[in-house]
Write an enzyme that holds these catalytic residues in place. Structure first.
Site, mmCIF file in Angstrom:
data_model
loop_
_atom_site.group_PDB
_atom_site.id
_atom_site.type_symbol
_atom_site.label_atom_id
_atom_site.label_comp_id
_atom_site.label_asym_id
_atom_site.label_seq_id
_atom_site.Cartn_x
_atom_site.Cartn_y
_atom_site.Cartn_z
ATOM 1 N N HIS A 69 0.815 -1.222 0.000
ATOM 2 C CA HIS A 69 0.000 0.000 0.000
ATOM 3 C C HIS A 69 0.848 1.272 0.000
ATOM 4 C CE1 HIS A 69 0.040 0.925 4.447
ATOM 5 N NE2 HIS A 69 0.146 -0.382 4.587
ATOM 6 N N ASP A 183 5.726 1.898 6.949
ATOM 7 C CA ASP A 183 4.485 1.145 6.724
ATOM 8 C C ASP A 183 3.652 1.971 5.741
ATOM 9 O OD1 ASP A 183 2.083 -0.180 6.834
ATOM 10 O OD2 ASP A 183 1.638 0.345 8.907
ATOM 11 N N GLU A 216 -5.121 1.608 2.390
ATOM 12 C CA GLU A 216 -5.073 0.407 3.240
ATOM 13 C C GLU A 216 -5.386 0.745 4.684
ATOM 14 O OE1 GLU A 216 -3.338 -2.572 6.025
ATOM 15 O OE2 GLU A 216 -2.768 -0.479 5.818
ATOM 16 N N GLU A 217 -4.832 1.868 5.143
ATOM 17 C CA GLU A 217 -4.905 2.201 6.571
ATOM 18 C C GLU A 217 -6.327 2.486 7.047
ATOM 19 O OE1 GLU A 217 -2.579 1.730 8.538
ATOM 20 O OE2 GLU A 217 -0.674 1.927 7.470
ATOM 21 N N HIS A 327 3.628 2.760 13.239
ATOM 22 C CA HIS A 327 2.554 3.709 13.570
ATOM 23 C C HIS A 327 2.988 4.760 14.592
ATOM 24 C CE1 HIS A 327 -1.196 1.706 11.677
ATOM 25 N NE2 HIS A 327 -0.113 1.477 10.973
#
Ligand code: CO
Length: 355
Positions: A69, A183, A216-217, A327
């Protein structure tokens, strides 16, 4: 492919702002690389903003989807105060405990970058009881050094403008790097390097499909439309996952370790991965002497959660690069783990182990 090319692409990708729904800068860079280096037989941007690409194998019926992503967690401006302070809402899952006092970057409607600071009531003015309470996001604001709503609006900052925490890319010892949005720009990096390696392979059986997926998140939305469009028969989501190999965590609770190579997911909250796909990963890793580890169930979720239930179902798994402080604004990972992940993904595609 070497650590240097992996590091330089990681830095370039990490520094872009691509909060969910606003991944345009990331998608443009990916398209530019694919086109300039002629890495795919076909590449295009779909209506949601996914970059989709196809690299043909000798057999077009066996179709492996690789998904990573492009979006990252961030925030969105929700209100502008008369005195120029900005209120915001989170986009994706933040640990709100770490937000007050953080430096942020905001991308204006015209693409200009502004710096800011997340503020809240100063400690000198709070009571002891207030200091023991968790500060909620509605009590926070962003200070961009402007003093009126007009000034903010003249700088093209309006409701809906997005931003992220400010975290410049830094090298640590032992091939470790620190930065933001690992990420899942790490997964994007793995996919681009896989495309580069496939260009050198004279022939392989399976056709390889790529989804550089948006959103995606906030629930794997780009993965849903990308998988529907590309019709894979097998899939791997390439991710960044929590390495909690730090003081104070029991060994039984540590999902993966930094420096031990790519992590294969057995199960997470979104998928029980396909044993057949995992066997193909493991046998090819062993044949090619690539280190790997299993991610302990059952933390997190990824795009594979959406892909494996696309159409009539797609046997799927997840391969992740271990990353500490995921995160948070300052993630830490090892470049060698990225390199080993590219090697594993390529070995999986070529499938010399004939699984
Ligand atoms: Co992710």
């Amino acid at each position: 492919m070497d650590l240097k090319s992996i590091r330089s692409l990681q830095e370039e990708l990490s520094n872009l702002i691509g909060v969910s729904g606003y991944e345009g800068d990331v998608s443009s860079l990916i398209m530019e690389i694919i086109e300039k280096e002629a890495l795919a037989d076909k590449a295009w941007i779909d209506s949601l903003g996914n970059v989709l690409a196809i690299k043909k194998g000798s057999n077009e019926k066996d179709r492996i989807l690789l998904d990573a992503h492009t979006d990252e967690i961030g925030f969105m401006i929700s209100h502008i105060e008369n005195n120029g302070f900005l209120r915001f809402v989170p986009v994706g899952g933040w640990d709100t405990r770490i937000l007050p006092g953080q430096a942020v970057v905001i991308r204006s409607k015209t693409g200009k970058i502004y710096h800011g600071i997340i503020g809240s009531k100063p400690p000198h003015l709070t009571t002891i009881e207030e200091r023991q309470k968790l500060i909620e996001i509605p009590e926070m604001y962003i200070d961009v050094g402007m003093s009126s709503v007009e000034e903010v609006s003249n700088n093209n900052i309006s409701i809906g403008v997005v931003g992220t925490l400010f975290s410049p890319f830094v090298d640590f010892p032992n091939n470790m790097i620190r930065g933001k949005a690992f990420d899942d720009r790490t997964g994007v990096n793995v996919l681009i390097h896989t495309l580069r390696l496939l260009k050198e392979v004279s022939s392989f059986n399976d056709t390889v499909l790529f989804n550089f997926a948006v959103q995606e998140e906030i629930g794997g939305r780009g993965a849903i439309t990308g998988a529907y469009n590309l019709k894979p028969t097998l899939a791997l989501a390439i991710e960044n996952t929590t390495a909690a190999d730090v003081p104070g965590i029991n060994e039984a609770e540590i999902p993966v370790y930094i420096g031990r190579g790519p992590a294969i997911t057995i199960a997470d909250k979104s998928i029980i991965t396909s044993p057949k796909v995992n066997e193909r990963l493991v046998k090819n890793a062993e044949l090619n002497k690539i280190p790997y580890q299993f991610k302990k169930p059952i933390y997190g979720g990824t795009d594979a959660g959406k892909i494996h239930i696309s159409r009539e179902g797609v046997p799927s798994s997840v391969v992740s690069v271990p990353c500490r402080y995921i995160h948070s604004p300052t993630s830490l990972l090892n470049l060698d783990d990225i390199l080993k992940t590219v090697m594993l993904v390529k070995a999986f595609i070529v499938n010399s182990a004939k699984v």
